[in-house]
Write an enzyme that holds these catalytic residues in place. Structure first.
Site, PDB file in Angstrom:
ATOM      1  N   ARG A  86     -11.819 -38.417 -39.218  1.00 20.35           N
ATOM      2  CA  ARG A  86     -12.395 -37.073 -39.293  1.00 20.35           C
ATOM      3  C   ARG A  86     -13.567 -37.089 -40.251  1.00 20.35           C
ATOM      4  NH1 ARG A  86      -7.150 -34.321 -41.354  1.00 20.35           N
ATOM      5  NH2 ARG A  86      -6.960 -36.473 -42.014  1.00 20.35           N
ATOM      6  N   CYS A 115     -17.599 -34.498 -31.638  1.00 21.69           N
ATOM      7  CA  CYS A 115     -16.613 -35.243 -30.842  1.00 21.69           C
ATOM      8  C   CYS A 115     -15.903 -34.424 -29.770  1.00 21.69           C
ATOM      9  CB  CYS A 115     -15.568 -35.849 -31.770  1.00 21.69           C
ATOM     10  SG  CYS A 115     -16.294 -36.896 -33.010  1.00 21.69           S
TER      11      CYS A 115
HETATM   12  C1  UGA Z   1     -12.160 -35.158 -34.704  1.00 22.43           C
HETATM   13  C2  UGA Z   1     -10.706 -35.667 -34.749  1.00 22.43           C
HETATM   14  O1  UGA Z   1      -9.924 -34.810 -35.597  1.00 22.43           O
HETATM   15  C3  UGA Z   1     -10.642 -37.100 -35.285  1.00 22.43           C
HETATM   16  O2  UGA Z   1      -9.308 -37.577 -35.230  1.00 22.43           O
HETATM   17  C4  UGA Z   1     -11.528 -37.984 -34.397  1.00 22.43           C
HETATM   18  O3  UGA Z   1     -11.551 -39.332 -34.857  1.00 22.43           O
HETATM   19  C5  UGA Z   1     -12.950 -37.444 -34.409  1.00 22.43           C
HETATM   20  O4  UGA Z   1     -12.939 -36.087 -33.924  1.00 22.43           O
HETATM   21  C6  UGA Z   1     -13.772 -38.341 -33.528  1.00 22.43           C
HETATM   22  O5  UGA Z   1     -13.488 -38.424 -32.333  1.00 22.43           O
HETATM   23  O6  UGA Z   1     -14.628 -39.070 -34.039  1.00 22.43           O
HETATM   24  P1  UGA Z   1     -13.874 -34.124 -36.490  1.00 22.43           P
HETATM   25  O7  UGA Z   1     -14.750 -33.808 -35.321  1.00 22.43           O
HETATM   26  O8  UGA Z   1     -14.464 -34.750 -37.706  1.00 22.43           O
HETATM   27  O9  UGA Z   1     -12.652 -35.084 -36.033  1.00 22.43           O
HETATM   28  O10 UGA Z   1     -13.282 -32.717 -36.948  1.00 22.43           O
HETATM   29  P2  UGA Z   1     -11.871 -31.976 -37.033  1.00 22.43           P
HETATM   30  O11 UGA Z   1     -11.432 -31.947 -38.439  1.00 22.43           O
HETATM   31  O12 UGA Z   1     -10.922 -32.499 -36.028  1.00 22.43           O
HETATM   32  O13 UGA Z   1     -12.321 -30.484 -36.611  1.00 22.43           O
HETATM   33  C7  UGA Z   1     -12.899 -30.204 -35.349  1.00 22.43           C
HETATM   34  C8  UGA Z   1     -13.169 -28.734 -35.172  1.00 22.43           C
HETATM   35  O14 UGA Z   1     -11.962 -28.015 -34.956  1.00 22.43           O
HETATM   36  C9  UGA Z   1     -13.864 -28.044 -36.359  1.00 22.43           C
HETATM   37  O15 UGA Z   1     -14.891 -27.193 -35.868  1.00 22.43           O
HETATM   38  C10 UGA Z   1     -12.761 -27.213 -36.993  1.00 22.43           C
HETATM   39  O16 UGA Z   1     -13.244 -26.059 -37.638  1.00 22.43           O
HETATM   40  C11 UGA Z   1     -11.924 -26.855 -35.781  1.00 22.43           C
HETATM   41  N1  UGA Z   1     -10.513 -26.545 -36.071  1.00 22.43           N
HETATM   42  C12 UGA Z   1      -9.684 -27.507 -36.563  1.00 22.43           C
HETATM   43  C13 UGA Z   1     -10.014 -25.272 -35.811  1.00 22.43           C
HETATM   44  O17 UGA Z   1     -10.741 -24.369 -35.357  1.00 22.43           O
HETATM   45  N2  UGA Z   1      -8.694 -25.010 -36.049  1.00 22.43           N
HETATM   46  C14 UGA Z   1      -7.849 -25.963 -36.530  1.00 22.43           C
HETATM   47  O18 UGA Z   1      -6.639 -25.656 -36.703  1.00 22.43           O
HETATM   48  C15 UGA Z   1      -8.365 -27.239 -36.806  1.00 22.43           C
END
Ligand code: UGA
Length: 448
Positions: free
Chosen positions: A170, A276
């Protein structure tokens, strides 16, 4: 723990490549990282990282200094020095939503050419063996193409395997995710390759799942799509809460205690963004279509997310009647906190919709303003939340940065022209807003 030092090559000095290179070097391996962007490599060598990732700069600095990490600008140099080669180049979206694999193809061809120029045997007369590993997120069956390309274009007399070892990093937490992962997924087709992976990851304590290459490729797309699905699901439930007067935060808490469901990724709000999820969900839909399966469930996941972003604009209209000519303050631009990344950030769609309605937008973000300027060069970027809020009729929170939790809401109320707040991430204390005299809206919990 004693580490059996290996010579590891990483192709691509992007987010995944740099973190992987730094972490393997930190674990004690000899690492060569290659990128053909010479300017980027020059900057990294001067300790200027191409993006913000906590702890990365220090780790790259330290491992370069002690000689365990070196940077080069050609794959030929890397292939000469390393028998274990990770491909960590970009796999952006095509116009049809599929994965653009041209960078992976180019790199594979480069590796094949580089292998043509090396000795076929070691000094002890053993045949040279190379392990080529997919690290970037790629659709299933990419490994077969990599293998076929190497067989067609590579030299005879060199033995090799192709493996898949997807990343689950992440942004903002990437080093910890590498060093303390929930699991390590490895797709291999030979015992020899399997043994190498056991050695390179020996110092990391985590469940290791060995599988075939196709299943490993699928695990990555299936995982990211499932995470996006979980968020879209809770956002769909937030819509039901809105209509009947339930509280999505309580609903999510009540669901999350069930271990089969789990609490993570049940945070409702304006939905998911980043480099992603949209890319991977779309690529998975496209791949499924190409092989004869209509993945309508994932199409809905994507559509719910798109609509959820615009829901904020509907709420703004409910509060302000007309948006035309109104000043709106937007706090938070990055797709999530602790990053300056605005790729597919919900803020992009929301700001575009506000401007289309005729509102004028002033915004503030602790890290991401510079990056957002390429999308919206003409809106006002402020130095702090208070100057963004001055004379605004509405304040909208789009990213849950910690510093927003402790804002002086009394002061904000005084400098705004109308006392309205929309919290798109359900993270501001409702009591504070109430005490300051705001009319406020959350997502899926307007009784709060
Ligand atoms: C994501 C995955 O979590 C990683 O495991 C993966 O390796 C990565 O993509 C990738 O494919 O390289 P990332 O994009 O850094 O990681 O971000 P996340 O922390 O997963 O958040 C993604 C989005 O979901 C953000 O906009 C966040 O605000 C949103 N989110 C997350 C929510 O709206 N609600 C939640 O409960 C969690």
């Amino acid at each position: 723990m004693h580490v059996m030092k290996k010579n590891i090559g990483i192709i691509g000095a992007g987010h995944v490549g740099l973190v992987t290179a730094g972490c393997f070097a930190k674990m004690g391996h000899h690492v060569v990282c290659a990128d053909n962007d010479t300017k980027k490599i020059e900057k990294i060598k001067k300790s200027e990282m191409p993006f913000y990732e906590p702890g990365l700069q220090e780790m790259i600095e330290e491992t370069c200094k002690n000689g365990s990490l070196v940077f080069v600008t050609t794959i030929a140099e890397l292939a000469k020095k390393c028998d274990i080669i990770f491909i960590a180049v970009g796999t952006p979206s095509t116009e049809e939503g599929g994965a653009d694999l041209s960078y992976v193809e180019n790199v594979t061809v480069e590796i094949a050419k580089a292998l043509t120029g090396i000795k076929k045997e070691t000094a002890d007369g053993e045949k040279i063996y190379k392990l080529i590993i997919e690290k970037s997120t790629v659709p299933v069956l990419t490994g077969e193409w990599v293998k076929r390309t190497l067989e067609l274009m590579g030299p005879t007399g060199i033995e090799f395997d192709v493996a898949a070892n997807p990343e689950f990093l992440r942004e903002g937490n990437a080093i910890k995710d590498f060093m303390e992962p929930d699991r390590i997924v490895i797709g291999v087709e030979s015992e020899r390759a399997r043994k190498i992976f056991e050695e390179i990851y020996a110092s990391i304590k985590a469940p290791v799942i060995f599988t075939d290459v196709k299943s490993a490729e699928l695990i990555k797309h299936a995982s990211n799509s499932f995470l996006a699905l979980k968020i879209s699901y809770i956002n769909a439930i937030s819509q039901i809460c809105e209509r009947v007067g339930g509280d999505i935060e309580k609903v999510a808490e009540g669901m999350g205690y069930d271990k089969r469901i789990g609490r993570d990724f049940l945070k409702a709000g304006i939905g998911w963004g980043g480099s992603c999820f949209l890319k991977d969900v779309s690529a998975f839909i496209k791949l499924s279509e190409d092989i004869g399966y209509k993945f309508n469930l994932l199409k809905d996941v994507r559509e719910i997310n798109r609509e959820q972003r615009l829901f904020v604009v509907k709420k703004a209209k409910d509060l302000l009647w007309n948006l035309k000519g109104k000043e709106i303050a937007v706090l938070g631009l990055s797709f999530k906190p602790d990053t300056d990344d605005v790729r597919d950030a919900p803020a992009i769609d929301i700001i575009a919709a506000l401007l289309k309605e005729g509102a004028s937008v002033k915004c503030y973000d602790p890290e991401a303003s510079e990056n957002m300027k390429s999308f919206f060069p003409d809106i006002v970027y402020c130095e702090n939340p208070y100057s963004a809020a001055e004379d605004a009729s509405l304040l909208i929170f789009l990213t849950e940065w910690d510093e927003f939790k402790t804002l002086d809401f009394g002061r904000l109320k005084k400098i705004m022209s109308m006392p309205h707040v929309i919290d798109g991430r359900n993270f501001i204390d409702a009591k504070k807003l109430k005490e300051a005299g705001f009319i406020y809206r959350f997502i899926g919990r307007d009784k709060a």
